[in-house]
Design an enzyme around this catalytic site. Structure first.
Site, PDB file in Angstrom:
ATOM      1  N   GLU A   1      -3.299  -4.746  -0.574  1.00 12.24           N
ATOM      2  CA  GLU A   1      -2.345  -3.651  -0.390  1.00 12.24           C
ATOM      3  C   GLU A   1      -2.104  -3.090  -1.779  1.00 12.24           C
ATOM      4  O   GLU A   1      -1.445  -3.714  -2.614  1.00 12.24           O
ATOM      5  CB  GLU A   1      -1.058  -4.162   0.260  1.00 12.24           C
ATOM      6  CG  GLU A   1      -0.238  -3.055   0.897  1.00 12.24           C
ATOM      7  CD  GLU A   1       0.743  -2.435  -0.081  1.00 12.24           C
ATOM      8  OE1 GLU A   1       0.415  -1.349  -0.616  1.00 12.24           O
ATOM      9  OE2 GLU A   1       1.799  -3.020  -0.322  1.00 12.24           O
TER      10      GLU A   1
ATOM     11  N   GLU B   1      -1.114   7.222 -10.091  1.00 10.81           N
ATOM     12  CA  GLU B   1       0.119   6.555  -9.667  1.00 10.81           C
ATOM     13  C   GLU B   1       0.980   6.247 -10.887  1.00 10.81           C
ATOM     14  O   GLU B   1       0.550   5.562 -11.813  1.00 10.81           O
ATOM     15  CB  GLU B   1      -0.194   5.266  -8.905  1.00 10.81           C
ATOM     16  CG  GLU B   1       1.044   4.599  -8.341  1.00 10.81           C
ATOM     17  CD  GLU B   1       0.739   3.362  -7.522  1.00 10.81           C
ATOM     18  OE1 GLU B   1       1.384   3.177  -6.473  1.00 10.81           O
ATOM     19  OE2 GLU B   1      -0.142   2.581  -7.931  1.00 10.81           O
TER      20      GLU B   1
ATOM     21  N   GLY C   1      -6.636  -4.976  -8.017  1.00 11.42           N
ATOM     22  CA  GLY C   1      -7.276  -5.277  -6.738  1.00 11.42           C
ATOM     23  C   GLY C   1      -8.781  -5.303  -6.838  1.00 11.42           C
ATOM     24  O   GLY C   1      -9.452  -6.146  -6.222  1.00 11.42           O
TER      25      GLY C   1
ATOM     26  N   GLY D   1      -0.601  -5.114  -5.204  1.00 10.15           N
ATOM     27  CA  GLY D   1      -0.440  -4.702  -6.594  1.00 10.15           C
ATOM     28  C   GLY D   1      -1.254  -3.457  -6.875  1.00 10.15           C
ATOM     29  O   GLY D   1      -1.560  -2.674  -5.974  1.00 10.15           O
ATOM     30  N   SER D   2      -1.635  -3.293  -8.117  1.00  8.50           N
ATOM     31  CA  SER D   2      -2.337  -2.086  -8.522  1.00  8.50           C
ATOM     32  C   SER D   2      -3.781  -2.083  -8.032  1.00  8.50           C
ATOM     33  O   SER D   2      -4.390  -3.143  -7.820  1.00  8.50           O
ATOM     34  CB  SER D   2      -2.322  -1.951 -10.047  1.00  8.50           C
ATOM     35  OG  SER D   2      -3.197  -2.890 -10.636  1.00  8.50           O
ATOM     36  N   THR D   3      -4.337  -0.893  -7.877  1.00  3.81           N
ATOM     37  CA  THR D   3      -5.726  -0.764  -7.459  1.00  3.81           C
ATOM     38  C   THR D   3      -6.663  -1.352  -8.498  1.00  3.81           C
ATOM     39  O   THR D   3      -7.673  -1.983  -8.155  1.00  3.81           O
ATOM     40  CB  THR D   3      -6.055   0.719  -7.202  1.00  3.81           C
ATOM     41  OG1 THR D   3      -5.249   1.184  -6.107  1.00  3.81           O
ATOM     42  CG2 THR D   3      -7.513   0.912  -6.851  1.00  3.81           C
TER      43      THR D   3
END
Length: 499
Positions: free
Chosen positions: A267, A398, A250, A245-247
């Site tokens: 990831e 992003e 994360g 998913g998104s940073t």
């Protein structure tokens, strides 16, 4: 439901209209709190289903079931060859039910049916690839140099109970990327699908039971990330959490994992560069670079969202990619002839549109033709922003939509060109288009990214590891490397006494 697309098959329609429960310990059960949440078709914005809203108490039950299966249930006594057979059976079931699964993916996620079908085929192959590794997770003998006679060796053991949290852009594929290596290694799993796309995970749960996996080996909890997802990431009974998913999310996962220092693989996001050199085969590079950003409506972590084209061919390449995007047909994924579906939600659509507006306000030029869109659904057309630069938010952040930021370069110094690629907090992927193989090798060596493709975009093969540098994540998906991340390495040394 009247809101289901008329071309949807009866089998998929019946599944969508079914009462959806949680899979815990081999049984479909209602959530303890009784809550439910709505699932919509992103191509229409209309309600298509309601599913169970799992919360922390349901996560507790699922983790307990997974722990029993791992430590004292049938799974703990399951031989590697038996795990292989179960996984191969699951792959066959995925293939046999491929059309239904593809249609569920379309209704859940919005992508065109043809793309969804290709994804299902790849998903079955991923399961088969990982199934083969179950019997090949070996250690090695280790020669020791200390006094005495010793027999020393290493063994790989399953890490234990794994919490897996998957995204909405490729719901079934991402579930299998996580489940297949974990199961091959001998772990048990609590899977939390994205709240936007829960349907295929639930159907997969039925196929897992049909394949014969013992109770508690795979548990599936649908619910919101802030409740079920957070509870799973922080749970003291979970030995490892795997997240895609998104940073931003994360980083929250990492904080949640600190309580019991559980292992973490992530990831995360990307802002991937694509370079087109003057000697590139433009008949391949132009559609390649276009599909790198427009495929799946740009909702791909490895999307080639930053395009660097040598100034000698910049204007032609940008115009041709914009024209390529203009020709792509947007519409419902169940309707033949549509190349792109919607974005996943109204929130995501509005977010992407804000980025487009921001880029233009910052000085970028819109190379794409204006397009009239239907008022129904969450569609954003392929968009090329030309003459962008590194100071713009659209270049650094992003977007996760079909928005390409194009920039010229005219430096032949590969270190300087690599500097353009590396001018980002991410490091997931990079693409290089050139017929000079030596140049490709030299540039690939300088780029800080987990994957680099030359004269192609994002080569997807079960054997090829995938993951990122920097803030694109920890660990790898696919390949033997993914499987080993679901194991612990144990060293054993035996004193054989004196000769």
């Amino acid at each position: 439901m009247s809101t289901l697309h008329p071309r949807l098959g009866q089998t998929a329609a019946r599944f969508i209209q079914r009462e959806h429960l949680l899979l815990i310990d081999g049984q479909w059960v209602a959530p303890r709190a009784g809550g439910r949440f709505e699932v919509e078709d992103p191509a229409t914005g209309l309600l298509i289903a309601q599913v169970a809203e799992g919360q922390a108490v349901d996560i507790d039950l699922a983790v307990a079931a997974a722990r029993r299966a791992f430590e004292s249930g049938e799974w703990s006594r399951c031989k590697p060859a038996d795990r292989t057979r179960l996984l191969l059976r699951l792959a066959d079931l995925i293939e046999a039910n491929g059309d239904e699964l593809a249609q569920l993916e379309v209704m859940d996620n919005g992508k065109p049916l043809a793309f969804a079908r290709r994804g299902i085929a790849g998903t079955a192959e991923m399961v088969r690839y990982m199934a083969g590794w179950a019997t090949k997770l070996t250690g090695e003998a280790v020669p020791l140099s200390i006094p005495g006679q010793w027999h020393a060796y290493t063994v790989r053991e399953a890490v234990g109970v794994v919490g897996q949290i998957i995204p909405w852009n490729f719901p079934l594929s991402m579930a299998i990327w996580k489940l297949a290596p974990a199961l091959a290694a001998g772990c048990t799993v609590v899977l939390k699908p994205a709240e936007q796309t829960p349907l295929n995970a639930l159907r997969l749960g039925e196929l897992i039971l049909e394949a014969g996996f013992p109770p508690g080996v795979v548990n599936i909890i649908t619910g919101y990330g802030a409740d079920a997802g957070a509870a799973l990431a922080a749970h003291p009974g979970v030995d490892k959490v795997a997240f895609t998913g998104s940073t931003t999310t994360g980083k929250r996962i990492v904080q949640s994992a600190l309580g019991n220092l559980k292992k973490v693989t992530l990831e995360l996001g990307g802002k991937s560069p694509v370079f087109i050199f003057p000697d590139a085969d433009l008949s391949a590079a132009i559609p390649g670079a276009a599909n790198a950003i427009f495929f799946n409506s740009g909702q791909v972590c490895s999307a080639g969202s930053r395009l660097y084209v040598h100034r000698k061919i910049y204007e032609r390449v940008v115009a041709d990619i914009a024209a390529y995007g203009d020709r792509l047909q947007l519409g419902h994924g169940m309707e033949a002839g549509n190349d792109l579906g919607p974005l996943i939600s109204k929130v995501q659509m509005e977010r992407v549109q804000r980025y487009i507006d921001s880029g233009r306000e910052s000085g970028a030029t819109l190379a794409s033709a204006p397009r009239q869109l239907s008022e129904q659904g969450y569609f954003v057309p392929p968009t090329v922003l030309a003459d962008t630069d590194a100071r713009m938010n659209v270049v650094q952040e992003e977007i996760f939509g079909p928005v390409l930021c194009a920039m010229p370069f005219d430096d032949d110094d590969l270190s300087a060109i690599a500097g353009l690629a590396n001018d980002t907090e991410y490091g997931l992927f990079a693409g290089i288009w050139t017929q000079d193989i030596g140049k490709a090798h030299r540039l690939a060596a300088r780029i800080r990214a987990g994957s680099v493709s030359v004269n192609a975009h994002m080569v997807n093969d079960p054997a090829l590891p995938f993951g990122g540098f920097k803030q694109s994540g920890w660990g790898r998906e696919r390949g033997r490397e993914a499987l080993e991340l679901y194991t612990e390495l144990k060293s054993v040394a035996i004193n054989l006494g004196q000769a």
